[in-house]
Design a protein around this motif. Structure first.
Motif, short mmCIF file in Angstrom:
data_model
loop_
_atom_site.label_atom_id
_atom_site.label_comp_id
_atom_site.label_asym_id
_atom_site.label_seq_id
_atom_site.Cartn_x
_atom_site.Cartn_y
_atom_site.Cartn_z
N ILE A 95 0.86 -1.19 0.00
CA ILE A 95 0.00 0.00 0.00
C ILE A 95 0.89 1.24 0.00
O ILE A 95 1.70 1.46 0.91
CB ILE A 95 -0.94 -0.01 1.22
CG1 ILE A 95 -1.82 -1.26 1.19
CG2 ILE A 95 -1.79 1.25 1.25
CD1 ILE A 95 -2.65 -1.46 2.44
N LYS A 96 0.73 2.07 -1.05
CA LYS A 96 1.63 3.20 -1.24
C LYS A 96 0.83 4.50 -1.38
O LYS A 96 0.17 4.71 -2.40
CB LYS A 96 2.49 2.98 -2.49
CG LYS A 96 3.34 1.72 -2.46
CD LYS A 96 4.10 1.50 -3.74
CE LYS A 96 5.17 2.54 -3.95
NZ LYS A 96 6.00 2.23 -5.16
N PRO A 97 0.86 5.37 -0.37
CA PRO A 97 0.21 6.68 -0.51
C PRO A 97 1.04 7.60 -1.42
O PRO A 97 2.27 7.52 -1.42
CB PRO A 97 0.17 7.20 0.92
CG PRO A 97 1.31 6.53 1.60
CD PRO A 97 1.46 5.18 0.95
N GLU A 98 0.36 8.43 -2.18
CA GLU A 98 1.06 9.33 -3.10
C GLU A 98 0.23 10.59 -3.28
O GLU A 98 -1.00 10.56 -3.25
CB GLU A 98 1.25 8.64 -4.46
CG GLU A 98 2.05 9.43 -5.48
CD GLU A 98 3.46 9.72 -5.03
OE1 GLU A 98 3.64 10.80 -4.43
OE2 GLU A 98 4.35 8.89 -5.25
N GLN A 99 0.89 11.73 -3.45
CA GLN A 99 0.17 12.97 -3.72
C GLN A 99 -0.48 12.88 -5.11
O GLN A 99 0.09 12.33 -6.04
CB GLN A 99 1.11 14.17 -3.66
CG GLN A 99 1.68 14.44 -2.27
CD GLN A 99 0.61 14.74 -1.24
OE1 GLN A 99 -0.39 15.41 -1.54
NE2 GLN A 99 0.79 14.24 -0.02
N TRP A 100 -1.69 13.43 -5.20
CA TRP A 100 -2.48 13.32 -6.43
C TRP A 100 -1.72 13.78 -7.68
O TRP A 100 -1.73 13.06 -8.70
CB TRP A 100 -3.79 14.07 -6.27
CG TRP A 100 -4.62 14.10 -7.52
CD1 TRP A 100 -4.90 15.18 -8.30
CD2 TRP A 100 -5.28 12.99 -8.15
NE1 TRP A 100 -5.70 14.83 -9.37
CE2 TRP A 100 -5.94 13.49 -9.30
CE3 TRP A 100 -5.37 11.63 -7.86
CZ2 TRP A 100 -6.69 12.67 -10.14
CZ3 TRP A 100 -6.12 10.81 -8.70
CH2 TRP A 100 -6.76 11.33 -9.83
N PRO A 101 -1.06 14.93 -7.70
CA PRO A 101 -0.34 15.32 -8.93
C PRO A 101 0.70 14.29 -9.37
O PRO A 101 0.88 14.04 -10.57
CB PRO A 101 0.32 16.65 -8.55
CG PRO A 101 -0.54 17.19 -7.45
CD PRO A 101 -0.97 15.98 -6.67
N ASN A 102 1.37 13.67 -8.40
CA ASN A 102 2.36 12.64 -8.73
C ASN A 102 1.69 11.37 -9.26
O ASN A 102 2.20 10.71 -10.17
CB ASN A 102 3.21 12.30 -7.51
CG ASN A 102 4.05 13.48 -7.04
OD1 ASN A 102 4.38 14.36 -7.83
ND2 ASN A 102 4.39 13.51 -5.77
N MET A 103 0.52 11.03 -8.67
CA MET A 103 -0.23 9.88 -9.18
C MET A 103 -0.62 10.09 -10.63
O MET A 103 -0.49 9.18 -11.46
CB MET A 103 -1.49 9.67 -8.34
CG MET A 103 -1.28 8.95 -7.03
SD MET A 103 -2.83 8.74 -6.11
CE MET A 103 -3.80 7.75 -7.26
N VAL A 104 -1.12 11.29 -10.93
CA VAL A 104 -1.54 11.60 -12.30
C VAL A 104 -0.35 11.53 -13.25
O VAL A 104 -0.45 10.96 -14.35
CB VAL A 104 -2.20 12.99 -12.36
CG1 VAL A 104 -2.47 13.39 -13.80
CG2 VAL A 104 -3.50 12.98 -11.56
N ALA A 105 0.78 12.08 -12.83
CA ALA A 105 1.97 12.07 -13.69
C ALA A 105 2.44 10.64 -13.94
O ALA A 105 2.73 10.25 -15.09
CB ALA A 105 3.08 12.89 -13.04
N ASN A 106 2.51 9.82 -12.90
CA ASN A 106 2.96 8.43 -13.07
C ASN A 106 1.96 7.62 -13.89
O ASN A 106 2.34 6.76 -14.68
CB ASN A 106 3.17 7.77 -11.70
CG ASN A 106 4.35 8.34 -10.95
OD1 ASN A 106 5.27 8.88 -11.55
ND2 ASN A 106 4.31 8.26 -9.63
#
Length: 530
Positions: A398-409
């Motif tokens: 389970i990996k939390p990530e900031q939304w802008p980084n999620m979108v970029a990845n």
């Protein structure tokens, strides 16, 4: 600035210009009126209306910009806005919009047909953000100025959903944008944290990751639904990252309305004096998007195994019952929806059958599950997934990530995780808004992180988009839904209720299901005097 500000002690330290006082409520009292405080977890990285949209961004965009038309109400209905009326040619290819004559940009320039033409041209040529909604049917040269207050759109082919997407094409002031262009960038850099709109609010302070302020335009061309005496002087969107902190801010009087509390918090705070809960059944779906092109989840049998292993009842429990299971990729409130026969529900025997047919018959793999950092429900769903896959000998990271980084990845096959938690709200009331998420042309968008590719489905989507015969479209959408479920590009989860907690003196809240998860139309809000 709003002038001399008298604030609640709890937020007095927020800004240097505060004067300590103890008014009732979180709203700031200024010499121009009340300033409402909205507590949200998600930042606004780019305000440009043609570059990006997510719930927090779009909430501020809708405050400072206007569109030709606007969605209002539940069920959502398209209302005239900058366009007072329009007509369509018999063949469905030509749309003519007649504009109101009193609309003006914040700098005083008139909102005319050229501003409409330029804004749509800009959106199409930048080919980002909203462009996907119309680019297959509308070219820049297809937009023409008939006269100062009439604009014409000539589509490449009939497109029935055309009008349904227009509320999210906001109109910018060409003069301001052109004056701030850098190396032919269409003003992108400037519009990141500036605006050139005609909406009911204009930008005030802009402190990234801290707060964003919208100041009311006293003489807004459309007027104020709550009346000039009741309209707010502005709204502060304050970043509060954690649900517990949001709840505390609301209870202590540091915020007037908050989004994204945990399900348990909503139950608890509903009992508190002076608190009201907005709880609405919406069209926002939750899915666990698989990367279908790369890594272990490119294997359809593994995807099926995961889908049948999932504990769907636990998804509803995560929301304390304030959700319903998906029966199709298309929300059940949307025209064209069908209950897809055989959509997966937990069945460990079937899960193991599919796992045996996969390239990982004994499991023994670890798959990442990425979710928005601070979103407690998504984290808990990750725990449900972890427990559900243990019988298959599959581990979940389970990996939390900031939304802008999620979108970029998630914009590229090579960097998109095997499993991503995504909440998706359709941007239109037409089923094309959902179906097109499974079209290959949507690759790169946040809602298409699964990189689904089925030529048969793509062909059906294209045919349904261009047909003006609803019976034909309905049959196509039924087949599209059935085939997508068969291909399992994601775990089809649930539709969450849309909830906010607010102080009961905050009036004018209006729900509409086409708005995104935490998004609120701040235009009609006002503070009721005690």
């Amino acid at each position: 600035m709003f002038g001399k500000i008298i604030r609640n002690i709890a937020i007095a330290g927020l800004l240097a210009s505060s004067v300590l006082a103890t008014p009732a409520g979180a709203f700031e009292r200024t010499d121009k009126g009340n300033v409402i405080v909205f507590g949200g977890r998600q930042a606004i990285p780019v305000l440009d209306p043609h570059i990006r949209y997510d719930w927090s961004t779009r909430m501020m965009q809708q405050a400072v910009y206007d569109g030709l038309v606007k969605y209002e109400g539940d069920p959502a209905v398209i209302k005239p806005w900058l366009a007072e009326k329009w007509e369509t040619s018999e063949d469905g290819k030509t749309w003519t919009f007649h504009l109101v004559k009193n609309a003006k940009f914040h700098n005083g320039d008139p909102v005319n047909a050229e501003a409409i033409r330029y804004s749509f041209e800009r959106g199409l040529k930048l080919n980002k953000g909203v462009a996907w909604m119309l680019k297959d049917f509308l070219a820049p040269e297809g937009i023409s100025v008939v006269d100062d207050y009439t604009v014409k759109f000539e589509l490449k082919a009939p497109y029935t959903p055309f009008l349904s997407f227009l509320p999210w094409w906001y109109i910018v002031n060409p003069a301001q944008v052109k004056a701030n262009e850098v190396d032919g960038d269409y003003g992108q850099k400037w519009l990141t944290d500036n605006e050139a709109g005609s909406g009911p609010f204009k930008l005030g302070r802009w402190e990234p990751n801290v707060l964003y302020e919208a100041e009311a335009v006293a003489d807004y061309w459309k007027g104020w639904p709550q009346g000039d005496a009741n309209r707010p002087a502005g709204v502060i969107y304050k970043i509060i990252r954690e649900p517990a902190a949001q709840k505390a801010a609301l209870q202590r009087g540091e915020a007037d309305i908050v989004e994204g509390l945990t399900p348990d918090d909503y139950v608890q705070i509903a009992r508190a004096k002076g608190i009201a809960i907005e709880d609405h059944k919406g069209m926002t779906t939750f899915g666990i998007k698989f990367n279908t092109q790369q890594g272990p989840t490119a294997d359809i049998n593994l995807r099926k195994a995961i889908a049948y292993a999932m504990d769907y009842d636990a998804l509803i429990q995560v929301y304390n019952g304030a959700a319903s299971l998906e029966t199709s990729p298309i929300p059940d409130a949307m025209k064209g929806h069908i209950d897809v026969p055989g959509i997966p529900r937990q069945d460990l025997a079937k899960a193991k059958e599919y796992l045996a047919k996969s390239g990982y018959p004994n499991g023994g793999i670890t798959l990442p599950y990425v979710h928005v950092a601070g979103l407690e429900e998504a984290r808990r769903i990750g725990l449900v997934l972890l427990d559900s896959l243990k019988p298959l000998n599959i581990n979940v990271e389970i990996k939390p990530e900031q939304w802008p980084n999620m979108v970029a990845n998630g914009s590229k096959v090579e960097t998109s995780p095997s499993m991503t938690s995504v909440y998706t709200t359709p941007v239109s009331t037409d089923p094309d808004a959902v179906a097109y998420q499974y079209h290959k042309n949507s690759w790169g968008q946040y809602f298409a992180m699964m990189f689904y590719d089925n030529p048969k489905v793509t062909e059906m989507i294209d045919k349904a988009r261009s047909s003006s015969n609803w019976d034909e479209r309905a049959k196509l959408y039924a087949d599209i839904q059935t085939q997508i479920v068969a291909d399992q590009p994601e775990v089809f989860g649930m539709l969450q209720n849309r909830r906010w907690a607010r102080r009961d003196y905050l009036q004018g809240f209006q729900f509409s299901p086409v708005r995104f998860t935490g998004e609120v139309d701040i235009y009609p809000l006002w503070v009721k005097a005690e």
